[in-house]
Structures are given as C-alpha cells and as structure tokens.
Scaffold this active site. Structure first.
Site, mmCIF file in Angstrom:
data_model
loop_
_atom_site.group_PDB
_atom_site.id
_atom_site.type_symbol
_atom_site.label_atom_id
_atom_site.label_comp_id
_atom_site.label_asym_id
_atom_site.label_seq_id
_atom_site.Cartn_x
_atom_site.Cartn_y
_atom_site.Cartn_z
ATOM 1 N N LYS A 173 30.729 -40.411 49.506
ATOM 2 C CA LYS A 173 29.759 -40.811 50.540
ATOM 3 C C LYS A 173 29.425 -42.295 50.404
ATOM 4 C CE LYS A 173 25.323 -41.389 51.234
ATOM 5 N NZ LYS A 173 25.382 -42.302 52.358
ATOM 6 N N GLU A 248 24.662 -46.362 37.978
ATOM 7 C CA GLU A 248 24.571 -47.821 37.859
ATOM 8 C C GLU A 248 23.531 -48.293 38.868
ATOM 9 O OE1 GLU A 248 25.626 -49.828 35.729
ATOM 10 O OE2 GLU A 248 27.155 -48.616 34.724
ATOM 11 N N CYS A 282 23.679 -56.583 42.097
ATOM 12 C CA CYS A 282 22.921 -56.005 40.980
ATOM 13 C C CYS A 282 22.940 -56.941 39.775
ATOM 14 C CB CYS A 282 23.506 -54.650 40.610
ATOM 15 S SG CYS A 282 25.286 -54.710 40.414
ATOM 16 N N GLU A 381 13.065 -55.663 41.329
ATOM 17 C CA GLU A 381 14.289 -56.165 41.964
ATOM 18 C C GLU A 381 14.033 -56.420 43.452
ATOM 19 O OE1 GLU A 381 17.666 -53.543 42.548
ATOM 20 O OE2 GLU A 381 18.938 -55.071 41.641
HETATM 21 P P1 NDP Z 1 20.228 -46.879 47.623
HETATM 22 O O1 NDP Z 1 19.827 -46.267 46.322
HETATM 23 O O2 NDP Z 1 19.256 -46.887 48.722
HETATM 24 O O3 NDP Z 1 21.525 -46.106 48.193
HETATM 25 C C1 NDP Z 1 22.694 -45.962 47.439
HETATM 26 C C2 NDP Z 1 23.467 -44.777 47.971
HETATM 27 O O4 NDP Z 1 22.730 -43.576 47.728
HETATM 28 C C3 NDP Z 1 23.704 -44.822 49.484
HETATM 29 O O5 NDP Z 1 24.967 -44.287 49.776
HETATM 30 C C4 NDP Z 1 22.584 -43.941 50.005
HETATM 31 O O6 NDP Z 1 22.835 -43.398 51.274
HETATM 32 C C5 NDP Z 1 22.565 -42.863 48.939
HETATM 33 N N1 NDP Z 1 21.329 -42.090 48.893
HETATM 34 C C6 NDP Z 1 20.099 -42.434 49.370
HETATM 35 N N2 NDP Z 1 19.219 -41.442 49.126
HETATM 36 C C7 NDP Z 1 19.896 -40.451 48.484
HETATM 37 C C8 NDP Z 1 19.527 -39.179 47.969
HETATM 38 N N3 NDP Z 1 18.294 -38.714 48.068
HETATM 39 N N4 NDP Z 1 20.481 -38.421 47.364
HETATM 40 C C9 NDP Z 1 21.737 -38.880 47.238
HETATM 41 N N5 NDP Z 1 22.154 -40.077 47.732
HETATM 42 C C10 NDP Z 1 21.241 -40.862 48.328
HETATM 43 O O7 NDP Z 1 20.780 -48.330 47.281
HETATM 44 P P2 NDP Z 1 21.320 -49.434 48.300
HETATM 45 O O8 NDP Z 1 22.471 -48.898 49.099
HETATM 46 O O9 NDP Z 1 20.171 -50.020 49.021
HETATM 47 O O10 NDP Z 1 21.959 -50.507 47.296
HETATM 48 C C11 NDP Z 1 21.206 -51.485 46.657
HETATM 49 C C12 NDP Z 1 20.936 -51.074 45.223
HETATM 50 O O11 NDP Z 1 22.157 -50.852 44.539
HETATM 51 C C13 NDP Z 1 20.226 -52.163 44.445
HETATM 52 O O12 NDP Z 1 19.154 -51.640 43.729
HETATM 53 C C14 NDP Z 1 21.298 -52.659 43.478
HETATM 54 O O13 NDP Z 1 20.812 -53.190 42.293
HETATM 55 C C15 NDP Z 1 22.116 -51.445 43.245
HETATM 56 N N6 NDP Z 1 23.452 -51.802 42.790
HETATM 57 C C16 NDP Z 1 23.772 -51.581 41.474
HETATM 58 C C17 NDP Z 1 25.010 -51.935 40.976
HETATM 59 C C18 NDP Z 1 25.379 -51.652 39.561
HETATM 60 O O14 NDP Z 1 26.555 -51.482 39.294
HETATM 61 N N7 NDP Z 1 24.442 -51.611 38.630
HETATM 62 C C19 NDP Z 1 26.000 -52.583 41.823
HETATM 63 C C20 NDP Z 1 25.581 -52.756 43.171
HETATM 64 C C21 NDP Z 1 24.340 -52.372 43.626
HETATM 65 P P3 NDP Z 1 22.292 -44.145 52.611
HETATM 66 O O15 NDP Z 1 23.014 -45.442 52.689
HETATM 67 O O16 NDP Z 1 22.677 -43.212 53.687
HETATM 68 O O17 NDP Z 1 20.823 -44.314 52.424
#
Ligand code: NDP
Length: 479
Positions: A173, A248, A282, A381
């Site tokens: 997803k 992550e 991130c 963040e």
């Molecule tokens: P989110 O946590 O909002 O979303 C990440 C993914 O999880 C999306 O596909 C989202 O779907 C999905 N999701 C949301 N709610 C749920 C749920 N209840 N159950 C299961 N899946 C869910 O993060 P962002 O997409 O906004 O990304 C930014 C974040 O990612 C930042 O905090 C950043 O630091 C982190 N990040 C970390 C990295 C690492 O390797 N440490 C690398 C890159 C980013 P949907 O889009 O449909 O909401």
C-alpha cells in the site's frame, strides 16, 4: 478526463471502490491521474491471493526470482527520465532529485537480484555425537508493505525487492499523496513476469487498506515507513497478534558545526541536509547545533545561500527546491513557523509563502536562530524546509544537545578535527552518523535505520534486509 490507474490484485488490473485524484504540487491545475482506492474487501482479496501464491513462489526457482528482479531493475533504469519526471510532478522534488531517486530504485532491484543467489546457511557439528545441525533462512510468508509519500519509488523498492528476493509474497500500500510511482513500479513488476498473486498493489487509504493489512491474520509481517504516530498504532495492533514488524519513522536529526569547520563545507552540508527535497526527508537536518566561535559567520553564510536558493516549479531547469507536497503539510509547516516565533526563536530567513507562475504549495526555506533544544521546533518533526540553529559553547555541549532527543536516525558533524570526528562517530546516539556530509543522502547497499523512537525492528537495505524478510530454522539430523 484524467486517466484512471487501477490496482493490481492476483495478476489482474482491478478498478477501485472509488478514485482519488493525484495533483501536481507545483501546479494544482495539473491532475496526473485518478488512482483506484480499494475497500477492505479488495485488500482482503489481495491478501488471499498473496497467501495462495506463497507456496509455489517460496520454493520456486531462485534463478527465476533473480531474473525477474534484475529485469525490474533494468526497466526502471531504462525509464529513469520518465519516472523521475513523474516523481517530480507528483511529489514536488526537483527533476534531478526525482531522476536520482529513480536510479537508486533501479540499483536496489539489481542489488537484490544478486542477493537471491547469495543467501547462505550453516552446517555445524552438534554437541551430541552423530548429529548434525543445519541453520537455514526461510521466507516469512505474506508481507504487508506500507510506505510514505516522500520517497515514492525508493522506499517501495527497498521493501519490495528484498521481500520478493527472499521468497515472500507481497501486498503493498503506497501513500495516498504520491501513488503514481508505485503504480508504475507495479506495471514494471507485472511486465517482468512476477506470477499472479506474488505481488499485489493495493492503493487506498491508510485507515482502510493499511489497517486491513495490519489486522489480518494471514499477513505474517508488516514493514512500515511513515510517521511515529501511525507507526506506534501499527506496532500495538501487529504485536497483539504476534506479527513480525519493522518500523522506520521520523527524527529530529542534529548537525553539529564546530569552530574548526571549513565554513563553505558547513554551509553546503547544512543547506543540502536541511532544505533539499523541501526538507521532507526523515534524515533532514532540522537542528543545526553550532559552537560559539563560528556561529555568527555560519548564520550569515547560510542566510546568504538561502537568499540565492531557487525555489519553484519542480520541473523547471535550475530549480533547487520544489514545493511542499500538499496543503495539509504546508499548513503544518506554517503552523510550526508561528510556534517557533511564539517560543522566542528568531526567523533569520524565509518562512513565508511564495507566489510563482503556477498555483502551487511554495514556501521560502525558513531558518530560525536563537533557538534552544527545549522548544517544540527543536523537539517535534516538522517535515518541511524549516531548520533551527542552536548555539553551543563547545563540542561537549554540542554532543549533549545532539543526543538530547527522543529520536535517533541520522546525526552529523562538520569539523576538521579527527579527534572530534572520531569521538562523535562513537558517541552520537543514532543509527547513522555523517562526518562532513549531509545527514540525508545514503548508499543503497548498506543498512539504513535509526535508534530510539525513530526505528523498531531489524534494519532495512543491504544484506541486513535478510534479518526481517527471512526467518531462521535450525534443523537437527541424525543420519
Ligand atoms: P504517515 O504515517 O501519515 O503515512 C505513512 C503510510 O501509512 C501511508 O501509506 C499512510 O496511508 C499509511 N497509514 C496511515 N494511517 C494508517 C493506519 N492507521 N494503518 C496503517 N497504515 C496507515 O506518514 P507520511 O506518509 O505523512 O510520511 C511522512 C513521515 O514518514 C514522516 O514522519 C517521516 O519522518 C517518515 N519517514 C521515515 C523514513 C525512515 O526511513 N525513517 C523515511 C521517510 C519518511 P495514507 O497515505 O493513505 O494516509
């Protein structure tokens, strides 16, 4: 009518229960396409297909697996300009950043094509005479992959490639804000001959598709990259049913700049780490911890560099920083810029909305000074082009501030002192340490991940990926 892009479930392209538009953040009038939104029943159908496909794929020909992954890597590399352009168009990274990320994704698939053939076991004597012990690695089963929008092809690649390489089947997803690269990757995987059900693309919301993956008993493992809040919720649900997990998440990465730093290097490293990719990484350096002797020169030089930084349409030549990805993220950035001012930090540069030739989410890179490490802008963040400078009296204080955070993904230092560089490398409380390099920007063949609240479970990437995507079996044999 914008083109419609379907999900890929059990070898078929399937319409969604609904559709969601994917807009260009550099030009909101530019709709890239309508992307399928699966409902829970479609997510379950994908899991069922992955479960059915697992027995044959997991014990099938490793040559076939290696060939498929190698072909996927070649196809991504051959289409790097087209996919890089799509990435820049849907996410807002500049075109060179988009192409660079795409190339990285291609290399990841090629790396794991090799890893398929390099998986080893051990055969060792038993403490019991006449018995032999074999230790082997086997695939886990169906893995659920959930990814964020900010690396819309590299992160899917570094989860899908090892999952398939080690014999697992996949339900994937991608993030709702940038599904285009994920769809293209699915198209490439399908064309490369991945058997039906082995790889399934299930676009849709986190609360429907993501939660279905996390809660479903047939999903044996979940690999998630995203925010801490969502990651924590996933961990609780997945662990309560004993699924294997890897998370992550975010970080407040420090970059320490010492008096003995070469100023030009310090400015380049700070500006690249904090603002490139619009600060939406991130690993971005959101805390610039600067010792007293260089502080004022550093702030002046960074401000001057930001003054010449070209912010604009991600597809335009020469642009160095594209727009913010979406309206809610822009609002969050602006809110934090207000919070920083209320907390007493001073905006030395930027932080205001910018107008360009097209309607987009443009924001001037923001540099706070006079910040301290207890302020919210130093602890939470922001995930935008916003960094704060924290003054430190000497190296020891700078190191203490760098480590005083609940997160620990990447930690950097700019110095010409071998003594301080070596000490920092050992004592920075982070999964990755950078010396005279930006905190963001990593290789694809070595482990990636953090400490403390940034990460949970085994590392991603490189050969360490086998820790998550396989399970160990110990067999005792009395011939
Ligand atoms: P989110 O946590 O909002 O979303 C990440 C993914 O999880 C999306 O596909 C989202 O779907 C999905 N999701 C949301 N709610 C749920 C749920 N209840 N159950 C299961 N899946 C869910 O993060 P962002 O997409 O906004 O990304 C930014 C974040 O990612 C930042 O905090 C950043 O630091 C982190 N990040 C970390 C990295 C690492 O390797 N440490 C690398 C890159 C980013 P949907 O889009 O449909 O909401």
């Amino acid at each position: 009518m914008p083109e419609q892009y379907r999900n890929y479930i059990d070898g078929e392209w399937v319409a969604g229960a609904s559709w969601s538009p994917n807009r260009n953040p550099s030009d909101l009038d530019d709709v890239i396409g309508e992307y399928a939104q699966a409902d829970a029943a479609q997510a379950k159908a994908a899991i069922d297909a992955a479960k059915r496909a697992f027995p044959a794929w997991s014990i099938g020909s490793i040559q076939e697996r290696a060939n498929i992954l190698d072909k996927v890597g070649s196809d991504i590399l051959a289409r790097k300009d087209e996919i890089g352009r799509l990435l820049a168009r849907e996410e807002g990274k500049t075109l060179p950043e988009g192409v660079g990320e795409t190339v990285r994704a291609g290399h990841i698939f090629k790396f794991f094509a090799g890893e398929v053939l390099r998986l080893t076991g051990e055969k060792i004597p038993s403490v019991r005479p006449g018995v032999e012990v074999e230790i082997t690695r086997e695939p886990i089963g169906v893995v659920g992959l959930i990814t964020p929008w900010n690396f819309p092809i590299a992160i899917p690649a570094w989860k899908i490639a090892p999952a398939l390489a080690f014999g697992n089947t996949v339900v994937f997803k991608p993030a709702g804000w940038a599904p285009g690269c994920a769809w293209t990757l699915a198209e490439i995987l399908a064309a490369a001959g991945v058997p039906a059900g082995v790889f399934n693309l299930v676009m849709g919301s986190g609360s429907v598709v993501g939660e279905t993956f996390v809660g479903h008993p047939d999903v044996d493992a979940i690999s998630f990259t995203g925010s801490m809040e969502v990651g924590r919720g996933i961990a609780q649900k997945a662990v309560s049913r004993m699924a294997k997990i890897q998370l992550e998440m975010g970080s407040k990465n420090p970059l320490v700049v010492l008096d003995d730093a070469e100023l030009g290097t310090a400015v380049n490293v700070a500006v690249q780490g904090a603002y490139f990719s619009t600060g939406q990484r991130c690993t971005a350096s959101s805390r610039l911890i600067v010792t007293e002797g260089i502080h004022d020169r550093f702030v002046a030089a960074v401000s001057e560099r930001l003054g010449s930084l070209k912010v604009g349409h991600a597809l335009e030549a020469g642009i160095e920083m594209g727009p913010v990805v979406e309206q809610p993220q822009l609002e969050q950035d602006l809110e934090y810029i207000g919070v920083g001012q209320q907390e007493g930090a001073r905006l030395a540069f930027g932080g205001e909305r910018l107008q360009r030739g097209t309607k987009g989410h443009y924001l001037a890179p923001a540099l706070f000074v006079d910040a301290n490490n207890q302020m919210r802008i130093s602890r939470e963040e922001i995930f935008g082009p916003v960094a704060c400078v924290i003054r430190a009296k000497d190296y020891d204080e700078a190191l203490a501030i760098a480590n005083d955070t609940e997160t620990g993904l990447s930690s950097g230092i700019v110095t010409t002192s071998l003594k301080h560089a070596s000490h920092f490398k050992r004592h920075a409380d982070a999964g990755m340490v950078m010396v005279n390099l930006p905190t963001a920007g990593v290789d694809y063949h070595v482990p990636f991940g953090g400490r403390k609240a940034s990460s949970y479970g085994p590392r991603e990437q490189g050969r360490y990926a086998a820790e998550f995507y396989t399970t160990v079996k110990t067999a005792y044999v009395a011939p």
